[in-house]
Write a protein that holds these residues in place. Structure first.
Motif, PDB file in Angstrom:
ATOM      1  N   PRO A   1      50.358  44.761  21.196  1.00 38.11           N
ATOM      2  CA  PRO A   1      49.529  44.318  20.077  1.00 38.11           C
ATOM      3  C   PRO A   1      48.170  45.010  20.064  1.00 38.11           C
ATOM      4  CG  PRO A   1      50.502  42.449  21.233  1.00 38.11           C
ATOM      5  CD  PRO A   1      50.742  43.653  22.084  1.00 38.11           C
ATOM      6  N   ALA A   2      47.656  45.218  18.867  1.00 36.72           N
ATOM      7  CA  ALA A   2      46.335  45.843  18.731  1.00 36.72           C
ATOM      8  C   ALA A   2      45.263  45.023  19.448  1.00 36.72           C
ATOM      9  CB  ALA A   2      45.993  45.994  17.247  1.00 36.72           C
ATOM     10  N   GLU A   3      45.455  43.694  19.476  1.00 35.14           N
ATOM     11  CA  GLU A   3      44.470  42.833  20.143  1.00 35.14           C
ATOM     12  C   GLU A   3      44.411  43.126  21.644  1.00 35.14           C
ATOM     13  OE1 GLU A   3      46.923  41.815  18.213  1.00 35.14           O
ATOM     14  OE2 GLU A   3      45.840  41.172  16.399  1.00 35.14           O
ATOM     15  N   ASP A   4      45.585  43.407  22.242  1.00 34.92           N
ATOM     16  CA  ASP A   4      45.623  43.744  23.666  1.00 34.92           C
ATOM     17  C   ASP A   4      44.936  45.088  23.927  1.00 34.92           C
ATOM     18  OD1 ASP A   4      46.973  41.415  24.032  1.00 34.92           O
ATOM     19  OD2 ASP A   4      48.887  42.320  24.596  1.00 34.92           O
TER      20      ASP A   4
ATOM     21  N   LEU B   1      46.298  49.620  39.339  1.00 35.89           N
ATOM     22  CA  LEU B   1      46.822  49.861  38.000  1.00 35.89           C
ATOM     23  C   LEU B   1      45.685  50.237  37.059  1.00 35.89           C
ATOM     24  CD1 LEU B   1      49.466  46.999  37.601  1.00 35.89           C
ATOM     25  CD2 LEU B   1      49.922  49.454  37.797  1.00 35.89           C
ATOM     26  N   TRP B   2      46.063  50.594  35.842  1.00 28.35           N
ATOM     27  CA  TRP B   2      45.112  51.034  34.830  1.00 28.35           C
ATOM     28  C   TRP B   2      45.312  50.208  33.566  1.00 28.35           C
ATOM     29  CZ3 TRP B   2      49.436  53.456  36.593  1.00 28.35           C
ATOM     30  CH2 TRP B   2      50.450  53.725  35.669  1.00 28.35           C
ATOM     31  N   GLU B   3      44.417  50.432  32.598  1.00 26.40           N
ATOM     32  CA  GLU B   3      44.548  49.729  31.323  1.00 26.40           C
ATOM     33  C   GLU B   3      45.647  50.373  30.473  1.00 26.40           C
ATOM     34  OE1 GLU B   3      43.211  47.056  30.868  1.00 26.40           O
ATOM     35  OE2 GLU B   3      41.352  46.985  31.986  1.00 26.40           O
ATOM     36  N   PRO B   4      46.425  49.582  29.777  1.00 28.98           N
ATOM     37  CA  PRO B   4      46.283  48.147  29.495  1.00 28.98           C
ATOM     38  C   PRO B   4      46.954  47.227  30.501  1.00 28.98           C
ATOM     39  CG  PRO B   4      48.062  49.017  28.193  1.00 28.98           C
ATOM     40  CD  PRO B   4      47.507  50.186  28.970  1.00 28.98           C
ATOM     41  N   PHE B   5      47.557  47.791  31.561  1.00 28.52           N
ATOM     42  CA  PHE B   5      48.274  46.950  32.520  1.00 28.52           C
ATOM     43  C   PHE B   5      47.329  45.980  33.237  1.00 28.52           C
ATOM     44  CE2 PHE B   5      50.855  50.858  32.220  1.00 28.52           C
ATOM     45  CZ  PHE B   5      52.015  50.293  31.713  1.00 28.52           C
ATOM     46  N   VAL B   6      46.087  46.420  33.487  1.00 27.91           N
ATOM     47  CA  VAL B   6      45.126  45.538  34.157  1.00 27.91           C
ATOM     48  C   VAL B   6      44.820  44.321  33.290  1.00 27.91           C
ATOM     49  CG1 VAL B   6      42.744  45.328  34.967  1.00 27.91           C
ATOM     50  CG2 VAL B   6      44.086  47.346  35.572  1.00 27.91           C
ATOM     51  N   ALA B   7      44.449  44.556  32.036  1.00 29.64           N
ATOM     52  CA  ALA B   7      44.101  43.450  31.142  1.00 29.64           C
ATOM     53  C   ALA B   7      45.271  42.490  30.972  1.00 29.64           C
ATOM     54  CB  ALA B   7      43.659  44.001  29.781  1.00 29.64           C
ATOM     55  N   ASN B   8      46.465  43.022  30.841  1.00 27.75           N
ATOM     56  CA  ASN B   8      47.642  42.174  30.663  1.00 27.75           C
ATOM     57  C   ASN B   8      47.935  41.369  31.928  1.00 27.75           C
ATOM     58  OD1 ASN B   8      47.976  43.090  28.067  1.00 27.75           O
ATOM     59  ND2 ASN B   8      49.483  44.643  28.593  1.00 27.75           N
TER      60      ASN B   8
ATOM     61  N   ARG C   1      46.317  39.111  44.542  1.00 25.03           N
ATOM     62  CA  ARG C   1      46.611  37.761  44.061  1.00 25.03           C
ATOM     63  C   ARG C   1      45.317  36.950  43.990  1.00 25.03           C
ATOM     64  NH1 ARG C   1      51.686  35.149  44.569  1.00 25.03           N
ATOM     65  NH2 ARG C   1      50.503  33.321  45.203  1.00 25.03           N
ATOM     66  N   LYS C   2      45.291  36.050  43.035  1.00 30.50           N
ATOM     67  CA  LYS C   2      44.079  35.247  42.837  1.00 30.50           C
ATOM     68  C   LYS C   2      43.743  34.425  44.070  1.00 30.50           C
ATOM     69  CE  LYS C   2      41.939  33.164  38.805  1.00 30.50           C
ATOM     70  NZ  LYS C   2      42.199  32.646  37.435  1.00 30.50           N
ATOM     71  N   ASP C   3      44.773  34.040  44.826  1.00 29.61           N
ATOM     72  CA  ASP C   3      44.541  33.202  46.008  1.00 29.61           C
ATOM     73  C   ASP C   3      44.375  34.022  47.288  1.00 29.61           C
ATOM     74  OD1 ASP C   3      47.113  34.139  46.245  1.00 29.61           O
ATOM     75  OD2 ASP C   3      48.071  32.174  46.347  1.00 29.61           O
ATOM     76  N   ALA C   4      44.313  35.350  47.166  1.00 31.66           N
ATOM     77  CA  ALA C   4      44.157  36.196  48.358  1.00 31.66           C
ATOM     78  C   ALA C   4      42.757  36.054  48.939  1.00 31.66           C
ATOM     79  CB  ALA C   4      44.443  37.648  48.002  1.00 31.66           C
ATOM     80  N   PRO C   5      42.624  36.140  50.259  1.00 34.08           N
ATOM     81  CA  PRO C   5      41.305  35.937  50.891  1.00 34.08           C
ATOM     82  C   PRO C   5      40.421  37.186  50.919  1.00 34.08           C
ATOM     83  CG  PRO C   5      42.981  36.275  52.576  1.00 34.08           C
ATOM     84  CD  PRO C   5      43.704  36.266  51.250  1.00 34.08           C
ATOM     85  N   TYR C   6      40.922  38.316  50.440  1.00 33.47           N
ATOM     86  CA  TYR C   6      40.192  39.576  50.568  1.00 33.47           C
ATOM     87  C   TYR C   6      38.952  39.593  49.669  1.00 33.47           C
ATOM     88  CZ  TYR C   6      45.116  40.352  51.653  1.00 33.47           C
ATOM     89  OH  TYR C   6      46.396  40.218  52.107  1.00 33.47           O
ATOM     90  N   ARG C   7      37.876  40.185  50.210  1.00 32.57           N
ATOM     91  CA  ARG C   7      36.640  40.282  49.442  1.00 32.57           C
ATOM     92  C   ARG C   7      36.333  41.712  48.997  1.00 32.57           C
ATOM     93  NH1 ARG C   7      32.043  37.311  52.785  1.00 32.57           N
ATOM     94  NH2 ARG C   7      33.030  38.437  54.500  1.00 32.57           N
ATOM     95  N   THR C   8      36.793  42.695  49.736  1.00 31.70           N
ATOM     96  CA  THR C   8      36.618  44.101  49.382  1.00 31.70           C
ATOM     97  C   THR C   8      37.875  44.866  49.769  1.00 31.70           C
ATOM     98  OG1 THR C   8      35.716  44.817  51.517  1.00 31.70           O
ATOM     99  CG2 THR C   8      34.133  43.958  49.881  1.00 31.70           C
TER     100      THR C   8
ATOM    101  N   LYS D   1      45.637  38.391  32.308  1.00 30.71           N
ATOM    102  CA  LYS D   1      45.946  37.279  31.398  1.00 30.71           C
ATOM    103  C   LYS D   1      46.971  36.313  31.985  1.00 30.71           C
ATOM    104  CE  LYS D   1      44.838  39.702  27.097  1.00 30.71           C
ATOM    105  NZ  LYS D   1      45.369  40.308  25.859  1.00 30.71           N
ATOM    106  N   THR D   2      47.762  36.786  32.950  1.00 30.94           N
ATOM    107  CA  THR D   2      48.769  35.901  33.549  1.00 30.94           C
ATOM    108  C   THR D   2      48.135  34.848  34.447  1.00 30.94           C
ATOM    109  OG1 THR D   2      49.107  37.255  35.550  1.00 30.94           O
ATOM    110  CG2 THR D   2      50.394  37.842  33.576  1.00 30.94           C
ATOM    111  N   GLY D   3      46.908  35.108  34.902  1.00 33.22           N
ATOM    112  CA  GLY D   3      46.243  34.170  35.801  1.00 33.22           C
ATOM    113  C   GLY D   3      46.680  34.295  37.254  1.00 33.22           C
TER     114      GLY D   3
END
Length: 322
Positions: free
Chosen positions: A267-270, A184-191, A116-123, A194-196
């Motif tokens: 989508p091809a863009e993704d 996870l792997w692409e395209p799941f990572v990129a998608n 999660r974006k708010d998680a405190p983990y660094r590695t 995008k959710t933030g």
């Protein structure tokens, strides 16, 4: 009499010319599975371009959300081949009594450990004692994660609690804070990015390479042993068509993304975003002795982690020149 013979001979020639090639020699059908992933784009390209038929085969492709489901289909005879089976799974399935042959290593990994974006983990080391989610214990999402943990002196069986599920399921667990990370792997990572909601914690393949000095070899064209035994020429044809698909994918990224958008249902863009993140890490060369030795190095590390119950020799189930 001589005139009649000439007429009949001429008629036979005309008839043969009018007979479709498929009737004279039907193309061998090859049912090829794929796990939803950007590294399958060459498969979709070769089908769209008709390169399977160019080499005398007819490819039917079938998609799967999880590697374990495609493995079951291959072992059960519903598939003849998988275009992006994990190289680790080739060894695992053979040790479990399956008859699977690796033909060509296709690509390097594009996995990321997400939090999660708010998680405190660094590695990744900060995840010790926490729940980590992967898609399958038999798949690369777990095995690469486990080997990365081992590379930093963590025991994946003692220092983490592993949870499994489909990509959407484990992302939902992460959102609800029921797991600390997902691999996870692409395209799941990129998608997902995008959710933030998530961020990349680390790249497990980089951890592996930093520790061992060589790349983790990710996906491969693998075929059913019985199918190879009966249809060796068809496997050669599939490999030739796939080589063309890989080259086209690299040379014409925009068109190949458009072709794969339908089968991959995105989508091809993704796809373009996912490929940019991954770096198009297809192996440009076929599988020779150097690659086989690197596979054996991987298998030795898998055995050390007890992912493989017994030592594995890639030469026993990899076919360098089918």
């Amino acid at each position: 009499m001589r005139v009649k013979q000439i007429i009949w001979a001429g008629a036979a020639v005309v008839l043969m010319a009018a007979t479709p090639l498929s009737a004279a020699a039907a193309a061998t059908k090859v049912v090829v599975g794929f796990n939803v992933d950007v590294n399958t784009i060459p498969l979709h390209v070769l089908v769209a371009k008709g390169w399977d038929k160019k080499y005398g085969i007819e490819v039917e492709s079938k998609g799967f959300a999880r590697a374990s489901d495609s493995h079951t289909a291959l072992r059960g005879g519903a598939l003849d081949a998988i275009v992006n089976m994990g190289t680790n799974s080739v060894a695992l399935l053979n040790q479990e009594g399956g008859d699977v042959k690796g033909i060509r290593v296709i690509s390097l990994p594009h996995f990321k450990v997400l939090v999660r974006k708010d998680a405190p983990y660094r590695t990744v080391a900060y995840l010790k004692g926490r729940k980590m989610a992967v898609t399958s214990i038999a798949g690369t999402s777990y095995i690469l994660t486990a080997m990365a943990l081992r590379a930093i002196n963590m025991d994946p069986k003692k220092d983490a609690e592993i949870v499994t599920g489909a990509p959407a399921t484990i992302l939902g667990l992460l959102e609800k804070q029921e797991v600390a990370s997902v691999t996870l792997w692409e395209p799941f990572v990129a998608n997902a990015l995008k959710t933030g909601m998530v961020r990349v914690l680390e790249d497990p393949s980089k951890i592996y390479k930093d520790r061992y000095g060589e790349d983790f070899l990710h996906t491969s064209l693998a075929v059913s042993g019985p199918f190879l035994a009966k249809n060796r020429e068809a496997v050669r044809s599939l490999l030739k068509a796939l080589e063309e698909g890989i080259q086209f994918t690299l040379d014409h990224p925009a068109e190949s993304n458009q072709i794969a958008a339908g089968p991959l249902k995105m989508p091809a863009e993704d796809l373009a975003d996912a490929r940019k993140s991954w770096g198009d890490s297809f192996l440009r060369v076929g599988t020779g002795e150097t690659i086989v030795q690197r596979l054996n190095n991987m298998y030795a590390r898998m055995h050390e982690l007890k992912i493989l119950e017994k030592p594995a020799d890639a030469r026993q189930f990899w076919v360098v020149n089918p």
